[in-house]
Design an enzyme around this catalytic site. Sequence first.
Site, PDB file in Angstrom:
ATOM      1  N   CYS A 129      46.486  22.441 -23.510  1.00  0.00           N
ATOM      2  CA  CYS A 129      45.817  21.140 -23.645  1.00  0.00           C
ATOM      3  C   CYS A 129      46.821  20.010 -23.842  1.00  0.00           C
ATOM      4  O   CYS A 129      46.778  18.993 -23.157  1.00  0.00           O
ATOM      5  CB  CYS A 129      44.816  21.183 -24.795  1.00  0.00           C
ATOM      6  SG  CYS A 129      43.967  19.620 -25.012  1.00  0.00           S
ATOM      7  N   CYS A 181      44.484  18.852 -20.930  1.00  0.00           N
ATOM      8  CA  CYS A 181      43.665  17.675 -21.270  1.00  0.00           C
ATOM      9  C   CYS A 181      44.445  16.385 -21.504  1.00  0.00           C
ATOM     10  O   CYS A 181      44.084  15.342 -20.961  1.00  0.00           O
ATOM     11  CB  CYS A 181      42.836  17.915 -22.529  1.00  0.00           C
ATOM     12  SG  CYS A 181      42.733  19.580 -23.124  1.00  0.00           S
ATOM     13  N   LYS A 233      46.573  15.127 -18.421  1.00  0.00           N
ATOM     14  CA  LYS A 233      45.577  14.866 -17.377  1.00  0.00           C
ATOM     15  C   LYS A 233      44.884  13.526 -17.616  1.00  0.00           C
ATOM     16  O   LYS A 233      44.765  12.697 -16.735  1.00  0.00           O
ATOM     17  CB  LYS A 233      44.569  16.024 -17.347  1.00  0.00           C
ATOM     18  CG  LYS A 233      43.433  15.926 -16.355  1.00  0.00           C
ATOM     19  CD  LYS A 233      42.222  15.180 -16.824  1.00  0.00           C
ATOM     20  CE  LYS A 233      41.634  15.649 -18.121  1.00  0.00           C
ATOM     21  NZ  LYS A 233      40.989  16.929 -18.071  1.00  0.00           N
ATOM     22  N   TYR A 243      36.832  22.036 -12.339  1.00  0.00           N
ATOM     23  CA  TYR A 243      37.293  20.866 -13.105  1.00  0.00           C
ATOM     24  C   TYR A 243      38.665  20.364 -12.617  1.00  0.00           C
ATOM     25  O   TYR A 243      38.844  19.185 -12.328  1.00  0.00           O
ATOM     26  CB  TYR A 243      37.521  21.267 -14.568  1.00  0.00           C
ATOM     27  CG  TYR A 243      36.343  21.442 -15.462  1.00  0.00           C
ATOM     28  CD1 TYR A 243      35.981  20.455 -16.380  1.00  0.00           C
ATOM     29  CD2 TYR A 243      35.622  22.628 -15.475  1.00  0.00           C
ATOM     30  CE1 TYR A 243      34.939  20.638 -17.270  1.00  0.00           C
ATOM     31  CE2 TYR A 243      34.571  22.820 -16.355  1.00  0.00           C
ATOM     32  CZ  TYR A 243      34.228  21.817 -17.256  1.00  0.00           C
ATOM     33  OH  TYR A 243      33.195  22.003 -18.133  1.00  0.00           O
ATOM     34  N   GLU A 272      39.530  16.842 -10.693  1.00  0.00           N
ATOM     35  CA  GLU A 272      40.249  15.832 -11.482  1.00  0.00           C
ATOM     36  C   GLU A 272      41.542  15.426 -10.776  1.00  0.00           C
ATOM     37  O   GLU A 272      41.866  14.240 -10.663  1.00  0.00           O
ATOM     38  CB  GLU A 272      40.539  16.375 -12.882  1.00  0.00           C
ATOM     39  CG  GLU A 272      39.257  16.498 -13.725  1.00  0.00           C
ATOM     40  CD  GLU A 272      39.472  17.122 -15.097  1.00  0.00           C
ATOM     41  OE1 GLU A 272      40.551  17.703 -15.342  1.00  0.00           O
ATOM     42  OE2 GLU A 272      38.549  17.020 -15.934  1.00  0.00           O
ATOM     43  N   HIS A 324      21.779  -3.344 -24.806  1.00  0.00           N
ATOM     44  CA  HIS A 324      21.773  -4.056 -23.537  1.00  0.00           C
ATOM     45  C   HIS A 324      22.930  -5.034 -23.462  1.00  0.00           C
ATOM     46  O   HIS A 324      23.174  -5.725 -24.440  1.00  0.00           O
ATOM     47  CB  HIS A 324      20.442  -4.805 -23.371  1.00  0.00           C
ATOM     48  CG  HIS A 324      20.263  -5.366 -22.018  1.00  0.00           C
ATOM     49  ND1 HIS A 324      20.074  -4.577 -20.905  1.00  0.00           N
ATOM     50  CD2 HIS A 324      20.287  -6.644 -21.586  1.00  0.00           C
ATOM     51  CE1 HIS A 324      19.960  -5.359 -19.839  1.00  0.00           C
ATOM     52  NE2 HIS A 324      20.088  -6.603 -20.228  1.00  0.00           N
ATOM     53  N   GLU A 326      21.926   2.819 -21.796  1.00  0.00           N
ATOM     54  CA  GLU A 326      20.557   2.476 -22.220  1.00  0.00           C
ATOM     55  C   GLU A 326      19.516   3.073 -21.271  1.00  0.00           C
ATOM     56  O   GLU A 326      18.355   3.237 -21.639  1.00  0.00           O
ATOM     57  CB  GLU A 326      20.362   0.959 -22.354  1.00  0.00           C
ATOM     58  CG  GLU A 326      20.386   0.217 -21.035  1.00  0.00           C
ATOM     59  CD  GLU A 326      20.146  -1.285 -21.184  1.00  0.00           C
ATOM     60  OE1 GLU A 326      19.251  -1.664 -21.946  1.00  0.00           O
ATOM     61  OE2 GLU A 326      20.876  -2.072 -20.531  1.00  0.00           O
TER      62      GLU A 326
END
Length: 467
Positions: free
Chosen positions: A51, A56, A59, A185, A189, A444, A449
């Site tokens: 990672c 992660c 990346k 993944y 990516e 908003h 939302e």
Amino acid sequence: MQANELRDMAKYTYDFFVIGAGSGGTRAARIAAAHGARVGVAEDLYLGGTCVNVGCVPKKLLVYASHYAEDFEDAAGFGWSVGEREHNWAKLIANKDKEIARLNGIYRRLIEGAGAKIYDARAVLEDANTISVGGERVTAQTILISTGGWPSVPDVPGKEHIVTSNEAFHLETLPDRIVVVGGGYIAVEFAGIFHGLGANVTQLYRGPMFLRGFDDDARAFVAEEMLKKGIDLRLITKVEAIAKQKDGSLLLDIAGGGTIETDLVMYATGRRPNTSGIGIEKAGVALNERGAVIVDKDWRTNIDNIYAIGDVTDRIQLTPVAIAEGHALADRLYGEPGRGVSYEFVASTVFSQPSLGTVGLTEAEARARYGEVDIYKSDFKSMKHTLSGRDERTLMKLVVERSSDRVVGIHVVGPDAGEIIQGFAVALKAGATKAVFDATIGIHPTAAEEFVTMREPEPEPVLKAAE
Ligand code: NDP
């Protein structure tokens, strides 16, 4: 603690020995040491594991870097004039490496600060309690295998010419043409990263639609958006052979005919557990057919005092899952045993461009499990792109179990999907119903939302007679 347990502990060099200082191993070592256990940790490659070093963290830094290309273009619609742009790959990689070196240092300080000893060496099990590490022989009452995984590449002729994500993070230059093989993944990516940074990217996937396992609408939506951006995504395409040409370029033979010439081929075709070369057989630890350590629900292997967590167990290959497992195990062994790990509603995000965030069941899984489900969907152009002029759309989808009104799946394709989905994952774990979503006031103007303002379910799919 019983007298016989104390006697046992004194027999060993360590109470707890951790093999592999990735995300899960590091957390387990730190927590065990904080609870007072005598802890040793062996890591022969890099502290922080995949990672931090080749996963992660770098990346995400590369995803940020690549997205500037669109950000500069989008700025024009908001009145900005952005001059000549040029990207310096070497500078990006150097800055990324500096950040990772900093994180490696933090990991070292965290482990040592908790009172554990680090061996910068490979640990090899000699038996269920003995480890040979850095020329020493140490013993431990309890051992944790947290050695993670490694890219796995199929045996295609010319395999020696390809790179995996491990090498992609250290390329000296960014080639003009790149082929990415795979549809999970990592492939998706990196296709986005390379494209954003200026390479001509072709992505090859063997099946009819990539990102298998994700919601079908979300998969198709990501594919369409990537194609719109100019990534040459080719489905049902298999590589038969790769050859190096005289000028250094690579030529791919495609099954069924045709070739692709490129400068770099990156395979992202899954990861295998790291279980070779650590004496697994000598300790008698059982592996499954994929070479993963088999564990029970308490992460215990078939050998009573040996445990395994994270990618080496080949279950959910996600850093936060390994960390949760490491923490829970250390608590259970040396502290308060209350902490468990729930594998239900584990959210995740593919940092594709646009990103895909998901938690819970896909529509297909929910229909198979519950029969009657309601689907709420919204597909729209975000407010930002009314001025930027970019033709990028966002997809939001709720999957609701009809009889209980419980929201059992959420899928979003769009900017910041990970930031959006994290909060909704809490709602799903808390068992929120669609009525609770409806009673929530939106913020908003945001994209998120939409999830609390969806009123009408999609019409029921009409099944043809043949189905
Ligand atoms: P995945 O298992 O996600 O995907 C592997 C891909 O390679 C699939 O598309 C698969 O196709 C394809 N494939 C497998 N074997 C072959 C083959 N022989 N020939 C051609 N294609 C093949 O693996 P990744 O390497 O992308 O990532 C490993 C894991 O790491 C992920 O599953 C994930 O858990 C984790 N990860 C998480 C990230 C995140 O949270 N953002 C980022 C990166 C990794 P098919 O679908 O047909 O089997």
